[in-house]
Design an enzyme around this catalytic site. Structure first.
Site, PDB file in Angstrom:
ATOM      1  N   GLN A   1      47.774  19.369 -15.337  1.00 25.92           N
ATOM      2  CA  GLN A   1      48.664  18.267 -15.668  1.00 25.92           C
ATOM      3  C   GLN A   1      48.986  17.407 -14.445  1.00 25.92           C
ATOM      4  O   GLN A   1      49.075  16.187 -14.549  1.00 25.92           O
ATOM      5  CB  GLN A   1      49.949  18.788 -16.294  1.00 25.92           C
TER       6      GLN A   1
ATOM      7  N   ASP B   1      69.921  31.739   4.699  1.00 27.28           N
ATOM      8  CA  ASP B   1      69.586  33.090   5.152  1.00 27.28           C
ATOM      9  C   ASP B   1      68.235  33.545   4.626  1.00 27.28           C
ATOM     10  O   ASP B   1      67.471  34.207   5.315  1.00 27.28           O
ATOM     11  CB  ASP B   1      70.652  34.094   4.701  1.00 27.28           C
TER      12      ASP B   1
ATOM     13  N   ASN C   1      49.512  23.849 -15.034  1.00 35.60           N
ATOM     14  CA  ASN C   1      50.316  22.954 -14.200  1.00 35.60           C
ATOM     15  C   ASN C   1      49.491  22.073 -13.267  1.00 35.60           C
ATOM     16  O   ASN C   1      49.769  20.880 -13.129  1.00 35.60           O
ATOM     17  CB  ASN C   1      51.349  23.752 -13.404  1.00 35.60           C
TER      18      ASN C   1
ATOM     19  N   LYS D   1      53.317  21.129  -8.855  1.00 29.22           N
ATOM     20  CA  LYS D   1      51.879  20.884  -8.692  1.00 29.22           C
ATOM     21  C   LYS D   1      51.552  19.396  -8.639  1.00 29.22           C
ATOM     22  O   LYS D   1      50.544  19.000  -8.056  1.00 29.22           O
ATOM     23  CB  LYS D   1      51.087  21.552  -9.818  1.00 29.22           C
TER      24      LYS D   1
ATOM     25  N   SER E   1      44.499  26.119 -15.853  1.00 31.93           N
ATOM     26  CA  SER E   1      44.924  26.378 -17.227  1.00 31.93           C
ATOM     27  C   SER E   1      46.239  25.686 -17.547  1.00 31.93           C
ATOM     28  O   SER E   1      46.745  25.814 -18.657  1.00 31.93           O
ATOM     29  CB  SER E   1      45.048  27.883 -17.470  1.00 31.93           C
TER      30      SER E   1
END
Length: 184
Positions: A85, A178, A82, A55, A80
């Protein structure tokens, strides 16, 4: 009309902007994991990124796009964890004020991480209040830029730089990919 997604060129431009501002995380593999699943597996541990998630990439790219005359008013984001921050760290680095709207029951480690980067926190009750409405109101009052955690081309392009790194790193291993599985 559907929202137009960022282009490959947008992600390349974001990668240039982010050089030196985010960690180029490694691409790892291990014989035991390969043997366990019967395939060659590569892991991109974005938990090694500053703030512990990808993030930071999107938040930093978005804040770098804010016009110079708007930076003094700062940013407002809702999250709430990531994204909260990521925005608070990016704002600190770019010397911009930040206010993060967080639920009162957010993990304390996330709240403390945001505080450690100097951002203001507005706690709300997720059962009775709307984080989007609160954030929009505060951003308007402050003339600040609202920084959503998704549905924003600069956020998406910044986060997409993980994919560019993976493509470069897999090519260095000399094997075709793949399947690609990632969290959202």
């Amino acid at each position: 009309m559907p929202h137009a997604l960022p282009t490959h060129q947008d992600v390349l431009a974001a990668a240039q902007r982010l050089k030196g501002l985010v960690v180029r995380t490694p691409l790892l593999r291990h014989d035991a994991l390969d043997e366990l699943v019967g395939a060659e597996v590569f892991v991109k541990p974005e938990c090694l990124q500053e703030t512990g998630s990808f993030k930071l990439r999107g938040a930093t790219n978005r804040l770098l796009q804010i016009p110079e005359d708007k930076k003094q008013f700062g940013v407002v984001a809702f999250s709430s964890g990531n994204h909260a921050q990521g925005v608070s760290r990016a704002a600190k680095r770019l010397s911009m004020p930040a206010l993060i709207v967080m639920p009162s029951d957010a993990p304390s480690v996330k709240i403390e991480g945001v505080r450690a980067d100097g951002a203001e926190i507005h706690l709300y009750d997720r059962n009775s209040e709307s984080r989007e409405e609160i954030s929009a109101r505060i951003a308007a009052e402050r003339n600040a830029v609202l920084v959503p955690s998704y549905d924003d081309n600069d956020i998406i392009a910044g986060q997409g730089t993980v994919g560019l790194e993976i493509a470069e790193q897999v090519a260095a291993f000399g094997v075709p990919l793949d399947h690609y599985i990632c969290c959202t």
